[in-house]
Design a protein around this motif. Structure first.
Motif, PDB file in Angstrom:
ATOM      1  N   SER A  81       0.827  -1.207   0.000  1.00 10.21           N
ATOM      2  CA  SER A  81       0.000   0.000   0.000  1.00 10.21           C
ATOM      3  C   SER A  81       0.862   1.257   0.000  1.00 10.21           C
ATOM      4  O   SER A  81       0.412   2.330  -0.378  1.00 10.21           O
ATOM      5  CB  SER A  81      -0.931   0.004   1.219  1.00 10.21           C
ATOM      6  N   ASP A 103       1.837   5.523  -1.509  1.00 11.79           N
ATOM      7  CA  ASP A 103       1.204   6.250  -0.410  1.00 11.79           C
ATOM      8  C   ASP A 103       2.269   6.679   0.587  1.00 11.79           C
ATOM      9  O   ASP A 103       3.359   6.100   0.649  1.00 11.79           O
ATOM     10  CB  ASP A 103       0.159   5.360   0.273  1.00 11.79           C
ATOM     11  N   LYS A 122      -6.283   1.405   7.012  1.00 16.01           N
ATOM     12  CA  LYS A 122      -7.383   2.294   6.658  1.00 16.01           C
ATOM     13  C   LYS A 122      -7.060   3.736   7.014  1.00 16.01           C
ATOM     14  O   LYS A 122      -7.449   4.663   6.309  1.00 16.01           O
ATOM     15  CB  LYS A 122      -8.663   1.840   7.367  1.00 16.01           C
ATOM     16  N   LYS A 139      -4.954   5.291   4.329  1.00 13.27           N
ATOM     17  CA  LYS A 139      -5.761   5.637   3.168  1.00 13.27           C
ATOM     18  C   LYS A 139      -6.621   6.867   3.443  1.00 13.27           C
ATOM     19  O   LYS A 139      -6.871   7.674   2.550  1.00 13.27           O
ATOM     20  CB  LYS A 139      -6.642   4.457   2.770  1.00 13.27           C
ATOM     21  N   ARG A 144      -4.504   9.963   3.009  1.00 12.69           N
ATOM     22  CA  ARG A 144      -3.880  10.123   1.692  1.00 12.69           C
ATOM     23  C   ARG A 144      -4.589  11.244   0.938  1.00 12.69           C
ATOM     24  O   ARG A 144      -5.807  11.272   0.862  1.00 12.69           O
ATOM     25  CB  ARG A 144      -3.975   8.813   0.913  1.00 12.69           C
TER      26      ARG A 144
END
Length: 500
Positions: free
Chosen positions: A218, A232, A492, A495, A498
């Protein structure tokens, strides 16, 4: 009664010699067994059973995931021996060592090694080998569960060449890299140079092939040819592995380009933060209560990855176009005014030198704050601590969460049963107390509340939206915020913040 062996035989008959790669499969027999196997299972290996009445499928999956093999590598000894080494798995009771057979095209178990506690590295010597040949191995960890053998997924396979005297080829002894660490911005790519060495003059690696993988895809992914792509913010490791398991580790740190002007701002909303034992015992199923350890990990992630926290005034200036913010900007807010905000949250924010806006309910804010007792009882911060924080660390600011509207009436938030004048009066009490910004109780507001806020002395008002970042095109009296709940994983969370 059908036995475990009967079940395994039935499955072996159905699948034959060619077994598809399966990450995890289970055959449920009511009241009896759940048959479980991991990927690339050799049909000759006994299929294992776990009592379904005592183990759920989720529990079995978790236990299998814990039985992984790490840092598996091999080398040839001076004699006719091949030495295999791997990092000990503390969950394993034993290890199944398997060697590939060209004749059958399958991996066969050649030994079972009992796990030894207290050692960091496990070791097995295969003496059934001949010089001049290339052997492939893999390992699987085993654990006894309720009297049955549960196997984890097989390790990555490695190959070891037993070089004869005078051979021009040998196993890889080490991998060298021109650069051991990379700093990338999101979207950037790089292809590191990794060289295979045998450690012996005049000898080349038996195989020049390399395999690659990322510790966290990720953050940064890597192709089969070794090209790294930053995805990321965060940091991870990219591994390059030779045929015999020798590896090189490359540190990758991913950030955002600070020169890029931000178009949206993630505004994170926390609620009550409690000690881990209180969360686990009293609020395990409550999304509005989070564990202190999770909160600390989230704040540390923001700090370590260069995020810039902003105040409510800074957000307003950006919204009006008066200033620009770097791409990695984020606004931290906290609702409800629980006294843990002072005793637990404030020290973390101050430790990492960040900014946060705490929204308080007027009628809950008494003159003095009760001493912290670590219990599950709800208590709220008082004006004494508010004044103390404002003086000592103004980066932790306080704003309004209504004066007396944070409760339910007739199954709905109190704001839905109030007239425009009553809402206006509540807002005036907040501005008279010195507040410039308000977060709507429960995150939502009817139209008359929005109108009252627009005509008040409030500079801005904040609401909720599950997936939308704040934008300059938003209504200044209904700015979007994102909820950080008590169940959120770090994956999570990454994300959620991000922003590119």
């Amino acid at each position: 009664m059908r036995t475990e062996e009967h079940i395994g035989e039935k499955i072996r008959t159905r699948v034959g010699k060619k077994v598809a790669s399966v990450a995890l499969a289970a055959l449920m027999i009511p009241g009896l067994f759940s048959v479980v196997w991991a990927e690339d299972t050799d049909p000759a290996v006994l299929y294992t059973a776990v009592a379904a009445s005592e183990k759920s499928s989720d529990t079995v999956r978790k236990e299998i995931s814990q039985l992984s093999i790490r840092e598996f590598r091999g080398g040839a000894a001076k004699k006719k021996e091949i030495v295999l080494k791997w990092k000990r798995n503390t969950e394993a009771d034993a290890y199944s060592i398997q060697r590939y057979s060209k004749r059958t095209g399958l991996y066969r178990e050649i030994a079972v090694l009992t796990a030894k506690s207290g050692t960091l590295t496990c070791r097995y010597v295969d003496r059934g080998v001949k010089k001049g040949r290339y052997y492939r191995y893999r390992i699987r960890a085993r654990k006894n569960v309720d009297g049955n053998a549960l196997y984890g997924q097989t390790s990555r396979s490695i190959g070891v060449y037993l070089a004869p005297d005078g051979s021009k080829k040998n196993n890889v002894s080490r991998l060298t890299t021109k650069k051991k660490s990379y700093r990338l911005v999101t979207g950037a790519t790089v292809k590191p140079v990794v060289t295979l060495k045998t450690g012996r003059v005049g000898q080349k690696p038996h195989k020049m092939t390399k395999s690659w993988y990322s510790s966290d895809e990720s953050i940064a992914a890597v192709s089969a040819k070794g090209r790294i792509r930053a995805k990321d913010q965060g940091e991870c490791y990219i591994y390059c592995i030779a045929h015999n398991g020798k590896r090189a580790k490359i540190h990758v740190m991913v950030g955002v380009d600070p020169k890029q002007k931000i178009r949206t701002v993630p505004i994170l909303t926390f609620h009550r933060i409690v000690p881990d034992k209180i969360k686990k015992r009293y609020y395990a199923d409550n999304q509005w209560v989070a564990a202190l350890s999770d909160f600390r990990k989230q704040i540390r992630y923001l700090h370590d990855n260069g995020f810039k926290t902003i105040s409510a005034d800074q957000f307003r200036k950006w919204y009006r176009g008066d200033i620009e913010l770097p791409q990695n900007s984020v606004m931290l807010t906290m609702d409800d005014g629980f006294y843990e905000g002072y005793y637990l949250v404030y020290p973390v924010i101050r430790e990492y030198k960040m900014k946060m806006t705490s929204f308080l309910v007027g009628t809950r804010t008494q003159e003095t704050t009760e001493p912290y007792d670590g219990s599950a009882k709800e208590r709220f911060i008082g004006w004494d601590k508010v004044r103390e924080v404002r003086e000592e660390y103004p980066q932790f600011e306080f704003q309004a969460h209504s004066w007396d509207l944070h409760h339910y009436e007739n199954g709905k938030g109190a704001v839905y049963s109030r007239s425009y004048d009553e809402l206006t009066e509540d807002l005036k009490k907040c501005t008279d107390a010195g507040y410039d910004y308000i977060a709507y109780p429960y995150g939502f507001a009817p139209e008359n509340y929005l109108q009252a806020a627009r005509h008040s002395e409030m500079k801005m008002a904040f609401g909720f939206d599950r997936h939308v970042y704040a934008r300059r095109s938003d209504d200044p009296y209904n700015i979007r915020r994102l909820k950080v709940n008590g169940f959120m994983t770090m994956k999570k969370f990454r994300k959620l913040v991000r922003n590119y």
